[in-house]
Design an enzyme around this catalytic site. Structure first.
Site, mmCIF file in Angstrom:
data_model
loop_
_atom_site.group_PDB
_atom_site.id
_atom_site.type_symbol
_atom_site.label_atom_id
_atom_site.label_comp_id
_atom_site.label_asym_id
_atom_site.label_seq_id
_atom_site.Cartn_x
_atom_site.Cartn_y
_atom_site.Cartn_z
ATOM 1 N N GLU A 48 0.840 -1.198 0.000
ATOM 2 C CA GLU A 48 0.000 0.000 0.000
ATOM 3 C C GLU A 48 0.879 1.253 0.000
ATOM 4 O OE1 GLU A 48 -3.650 -2.166 2.407
ATOM 5 O OE2 GLU A 48 -2.609 -0.505 3.361
ATOM 6 N N ASN A 49 0.348 2.299 -0.622
ATOM 7 C CA ASN A 49 1.114 3.547 -0.710
ATOM 8 C C ASN A 49 0.179 4.747 -0.650
ATOM 9 O OD1 ASN A 49 0.134 2.838 -3.360
ATOM 10 N ND2 ASN A 49 1.324 4.569 -4.097
ATOM 11 N N GLU A 58 -1.494 -10.765 -5.185
ATOM 12 C CA GLU A 58 -1.498 -11.616 -6.382
ATOM 13 C C GLU A 58 -0.670 -10.985 -7.490
ATOM 14 O OE1 GLU A 58 -4.006 -10.426 -4.563
ATOM 15 O OE2 GLU A 58 -5.869 -11.489 -4.984
ATOM 16 N N CYS A 97 -7.303 -7.877 -10.128
ATOM 17 C CA CYS A 97 -6.394 -9.027 -10.155
ATOM 18 C C CYS A 97 -6.946 -10.167 -11.000
ATOM 19 C CB CYS A 97 -6.103 -9.526 -8.747
ATOM 20 S SG CYS A 97 -4.962 -8.458 -7.860
#
Ligand code: ZN
Length: 139
Positions: A48-49, A58, A97
């Site tokens: 996370e950012n 995944e 994903c």
């Protein structure tokens, strides 16, 4: 796929999810382990950012494998838990994903997930989770 290999995949997904987590916003750690047709396992966790799009476990695992030149994939195991929870829980790939995995796998690609409380393993074919996909093809 034999049960021993499935358990190995799940255990590797659990290991990577509890190591070096980067889930500072959700505190929801996800681990994935991706098996190639040659028996090599690539692992990844969610990253996370502060920007718009974080990276799911995944896609981390798949990008690690692709950048190493892998092209043929058999299955992926995914597990998740809140950082302060004691047990991993069943989790499935997000829509992004599912599309991403579909572009680098064939129609027999398998997805495993695991509920640690009940010890139950769940398996799915990606084509059942995403029957229709986006493609750059004219009809
Ligand atoms: Zn995702």
């Amino acid at each position: 796929m034999d049960d021993k290999k499935i358990i190995e995949l799940i255990n590797k997904a659990k290991d990577i999810a509890t190591k070096n987590c980067c889930c500072k916003y959700s505190n929801f750690t996800v681990g994935a382990s991706l098996l190639t047709s040659d028996g090599i396992i690539y692992t990844g966790f969610n990253v996370e950012n502060d920007g718009i799009e974080s990276i799911c476990a995944e896609r981390t695992a798949m990008c690690k494998a692709l950048t190493e030149g892998e092209k043929d994939f058999v299955a992926i195991a995914i597990v998740a838990k809140k950082l302060n929870d004691t047990h991993f829980t069943k989790v499935l790939p997000c829509g992004y994903c599912r599309q991403f995995l579909s572009e680098y796998t064939n129609s027999n690609f398998l997805i495993y997930t695991y509920d640690e409380k009940t010890k139950k393993v769940y398996s799915y074919k990606l084509k059942d989770l995403l029957p229709e996909t986006f493609r750059f093809e004219e009809s």
